[in-house]
Scaffold this active site. Structure first.
Site, PDB file in Angstrom:
ATOM      1  N   ARG A  96      54.048  36.182  60.294  1.00 26.00           N
ATOM      2  CA  ARG A  96      54.600  36.968  59.973  1.00 26.00           C
ATOM      3  C   ARG A  96      53.210  38.681  60.754  1.00 26.00           C
ATOM      4  O   ARG A  96      53.886  39.070  61.353  1.00 26.00           O
ATOM      5  CB  ARG A  96      54.904  37.626  59.092  1.00 26.00           C
ATOM      6  CG  ARG A  96      54.629  38.750  58.017  1.00 26.00           C
ATOM      7  CD  ARG A  96      54.691  39.566  56.652  1.00 26.00           C
ATOM      8  NE  ARG A  96      55.513  40.300  56.663  1.00 26.00           N
ATOM      9  CZ  ARG A  96      55.221  40.929  55.137  1.00 26.00           C
ATOM     10  NH1 ARG A  96      55.066  40.000  53.888  1.00 26.00           N
ATOM     11  NH2 ARG A  96      55.084  42.118  54.682  1.00 26.00           N
ATOM     12  N   ASN A 150      63.291  35.933  53.279  1.00 25.84           N
ATOM     13  CA  ASN A 150      64.080  36.424  54.282  1.00 25.84           C
ATOM     14  C   ASN A 150      64.368  35.459  55.772  1.00 25.84           C
ATOM     15  O   ASN A 150      63.563  35.214  55.753  1.00 25.84           O
ATOM     16  CB  ASN A 150      62.657  37.521  54.506  1.00 25.84           C
ATOM     17  CG  ASN A 150      63.526  38.666  53.270  1.00 25.84           C
ATOM     18  OD1 ASN A 150      64.438  39.332  53.583  1.00 25.84           O
ATOM     19  ND2 ASN A 150      62.243  39.354  52.900  1.00 25.84           N
ATOM     20  N   CYS A 172      68.337  39.494  46.963  1.00 28.97           N
ATOM     21  CA  CYS A 172      67.095  40.271  47.434  1.00 28.97           C
ATOM     22  C   CYS A 172      66.997  41.068  46.056  1.00 28.97           C
ATOM     23  O   CYS A 172      67.103  41.943  45.193  1.00 28.97           O
ATOM     24  CB  CYS A 172      67.870  41.538  48.536  1.00 28.97           C
ATOM     25  SG  CYS A 172      66.479  42.722  48.875  1.00 28.97           S
ATOM     26  N   HIS A 202      69.623  44.569  53.574  1.00 28.61           N
ATOM     27  CA  HIS A 202      68.293  46.225  53.595  1.00 28.61           C
ATOM     28  C   HIS A 202      68.919  46.956  54.235  1.00 28.61           C
ATOM     29  O   HIS A 202      68.065  47.532  55.499  1.00 28.61           O
ATOM     30  CB  HIS A 202      67.562  45.123  54.730  1.00 28.61           C
ATOM     31  CG  HIS A 202      65.982  44.704  54.095  1.00 28.61           C
ATOM     32  ND1 HIS A 202      65.208  43.942  53.807  1.00 28.61           N
ATOM     33  CD2 HIS A 202      66.019  44.576  52.270  1.00 28.61           C
ATOM     34  CE1 HIS A 202      64.464  43.485  53.092  1.00 28.61           C
ATOM     35  NE2 HIS A 202      65.188  43.878  52.067  1.00 28.61           N
ATOM     36  N   TYR A 257      65.442  50.400  52.889  1.00 34.37           N
ATOM     37  CA  TYR A 257      64.802  50.679  54.659  1.00 34.37           C
ATOM     38  C   TYR A 257      66.046  51.593  55.240  1.00 34.37           C
ATOM     39  O   TYR A 257      65.981  51.061  56.843  1.00 34.37           O
ATOM     40  CB  TYR A 257      65.788  48.667  54.858  1.00 34.37           C
ATOM     41  CG  TYR A 257      64.364  48.128  54.475  1.00 34.37           C
ATOM     42  CD1 TYR A 257      63.440  46.682  54.488  1.00 34.37           C
ATOM     43  CD2 TYR A 257      64.687  47.460  53.241  1.00 34.37           C
ATOM     44  CE1 TYR A 257      63.087  46.572  54.163  1.00 34.37           C
ATOM     45  CE2 TYR A 257      62.973  46.770  52.471  1.00 34.37           C
ATOM     46  CZ  TYR A 257      62.977  45.696  53.075  1.00 34.37           C
ATOM     47  OH  TYR A 257      61.886  45.380  52.928  1.00 34.37           O
TER      48      TYR A 257
HETATM   49  C1  G6P Z   1      60.966  43.872  49.883  1.00 37.32           C
HETATM   50  C2  G6P Z   1      61.894  43.833  50.252  1.00 37.32           C
HETATM   51  C3  G6P Z   1      61.773  42.261  50.676  1.00 37.32           C
HETATM   52  C4  G6P Z   1      60.019  41.861  51.191  1.00 37.32           C
HETATM   53  C5  G6P Z   1      59.558  42.219  50.453  1.00 37.32           C
HETATM   54  C6  G6P Z   1      57.972  42.471  51.170  1.00 37.32           C
HETATM   55  O1  G6P Z   1      61.205  44.556  48.854  1.00 37.32           O
HETATM   56  O2  G6P Z   1      63.015  43.552  49.441  1.00 37.32           O
HETATM   57  O3  G6P Z   1      62.280  41.014  51.294  1.00 37.32           O
HETATM   58  O4  G6P Z   1      60.434  40.503  51.585  1.00 37.32           O
HETATM   59  O5  G6P Z   1      59.735  43.541  49.980  1.00 37.32           O
HETATM   60  O6  G6P Z   1      57.025  42.488  50.750  1.00 37.32           O
HETATM   61  P1  G6P Z   1      55.373  42.421  51.031  1.00 37.32           P
HETATM   62  O7  G6P Z   1      54.331  42.479  49.685  1.00 37.32           O
HETATM   63  O8  G6P Z   1      55.275  40.903  51.925  1.00 37.32           O
HETATM   64  O9  G6P Z   1      55.052  43.089  52.192  1.00 37.32           O
END
Ligand code: G6P
Length: 442
Positions: A96, A150, A172, A202, A257
């Protein structure tokens, strides 16, 4: 006593697992989960052991009859499962970091589900999910797959289109959060409101109607966007400052988003600023994860710590438990999930995955009919769905040209040479997870 349920969670070493365990514990009377198998891979073994031990403590403290198994052998776990949940991350957080850093270093949005990063997360994940589906066909052909890996929409569509597996629900937390947070903004109990979501993961919009049949959408838009400092409903997107006149004109509430599409320059400037000062979101998440796992190591901790709420995905796992509960007991709960379109949104292909409000029955999600969008939503939606289709096809075939089409079509990626440069760099960086692109003879 009814027959116990067997759940298998792939990516079980995730920091989100305590929320899942808490979700099963609190529903135990309706949903007697007697076996929970947490599966991970060698690289996630240490985390699996830490969070697995914590899961065992939670179950023991709750006094429920549930055995928690930890394993690196996915096939052993899948045998006769009733539900399989997927929360895996191919390449872990290090992958990531690359999804976020490489685009940002070329002046593009660096995000794990949108833009170039989201495309590459799909490329790495789709082949793994399709392998899991093949194992399920053999070892637990009646099980449901609840995916929250995801990009959840693309992963769900890959399972439907290429896995030929219908018993899949994509999940989600954005709609889940919206229901809670926005009801509070209207001073209502969420149970008294009907939220109708439509779109894709999203990238969806929704309306709100109250129990007297009154449409409350414009009122909510005013509360959320009619002031300078609009609050975001997810931890990973700080601001929610869309242009008031534009949102007002939609008469539908956009999701957080949308900031990336409606306000690309501002989101990019914020991300670049953060990138310069503190690194990417993935690096921040690594720190949060480290703290969480230090907490999970505490042999006295037997409940979900509040620090888990710092992760953007809070409420995901609890919603997964509710879907499982609703399918198992044919509860007909109203929830918003990714499922096969089948004409629910007439602007999109029937076989696409869409994220829409559904009744979750014993036979799975049954969508509320939506119809067609106005041009203000339809244009972007169709571009993004086509982009998703191409990405999924590229993930399956490893075809460079198909991937380049997805790249140049994505509104968050500059076209032409920059698109190709970023794409080539990401392909090289993730080579080990993209065998379809690097097969011999290619
Ligand atoms: C969200 C999304 C998710 C995503 C997450 C990331 O709210 O809906 O799809 O995985 O945030 O969170 P993070 O803490 O990993 O940045």
């Amino acid at each position: 006593m009814s027959k116990g349920i067997k759940i298998v969670t792939i990516g079980g070493g995730s920091s989100y697992t305590p929320e899942l365990v808490e979700g099963f514990i609190k529903r135990y009377d309706e949903l007697p989960v007697r076996e929970l198998w947490l599966v991970d891979i060698e690289a996630g073994k240490e985390k699996l052991e830490i969070v697995g031990a914590m899961a065992k403590r939670m179950v023991k403290a709750a006094g429920v009859d549930c055995e928690v198994h930890l394993t690196l052998d996915r096939r052993e776990a899948l045998k006769d499962a009733d539900f399989v949940t997927t929360q895996l991350r191919v390449g872990l957080l290090d992958a990531r970091i690359l999804d976020e850093r490489i685009p940002l270093s070329h002046g593009l949005i660096g995000q794990e589900t949108n833009g170039a990063g989201g495309i590459f997360k799909a490329l790495r994940t789709v082949p793994v999910i399709l392998d899991i589906v093949e194992d399920m066909k053999e070892l637990c052909p009646n099980a449901w797959l609840i995916n929250f890996t995801n990009p959840a929409g693309m992963v769900t569509e890959a399972v439907l289109r290429y896995g030929n597996w219908d018993k899949v629900v994509g999940l989600c937390n954005i709609p889940v959060n919206a229901v809670f947070e926005e009801a509070a903004l209207l001073g209502e109990n969420n149970r008294d409101l009907f939220f109708q979501f439509a779109g894709i993961n999203h990238l969806h919009w929704h309306t709100i109607t109250d129990k007297n049949g009154k449409d409350r959408t414009d009122e909510l838009i005013k509360v959320m966007y009619g002031q300078d400092d609009a609050k975001s409903i997810v931890a990973n997107i700080k601001d929610n400052n869309l242009i008031w006149e534009q949102v007002e004109n939609l008469h539908m509430v956009p999701c957080p988003y949308h900031n990336y599409y409606y306000y690309t320059d501002k989101m990019l400037a914020e991300e670049l600023e953060d990138f310069k000062n503190n690194g990417t979101r993935a690096e921040k998440v690594k720190e949060i994860e480290h703290e969480l796992f230090e907490l999970y190591k505490d042999p006295n901790l037997d409940y979900k710590p509040k620090q888990l709420a710092e992760r953007g995905g809070a409420r995901y796992s609890d919603a997964a438990c509710e879907i499982i509960n609703s399918i198992h007991n044919d509860k007909r709960t109203t929830m918003t999930v990714s499922t096969r379109n089948n004409g629910t949104i007439t602007d999109l292909p029937a076989e696409s995955a869409v994220e829409v409000t559904c009744t979750i029955t014993g036979k799975g999600p049954v969508p509320y009919n939506f119809g067609s969008f106005k041009p203000q939503e339809r244009g972007l939606l169709q571009v993004m769905k086509s982009m998703e289709e191409l990405t999924i096809e590229a993930a399956v075939t490893g075809d460079y040209g198909t991937l380049l089409q997805a790249f140049t079509m994505n509104p968050l990626i500059t076209s032409g040479d920059v698109a190709k440069e970023v794409m080539d760099e990401l392909l090289e960086a993730h080579k080990q997870y993209l065998p379809a692109f690097f097969k011999e003879g290619k």
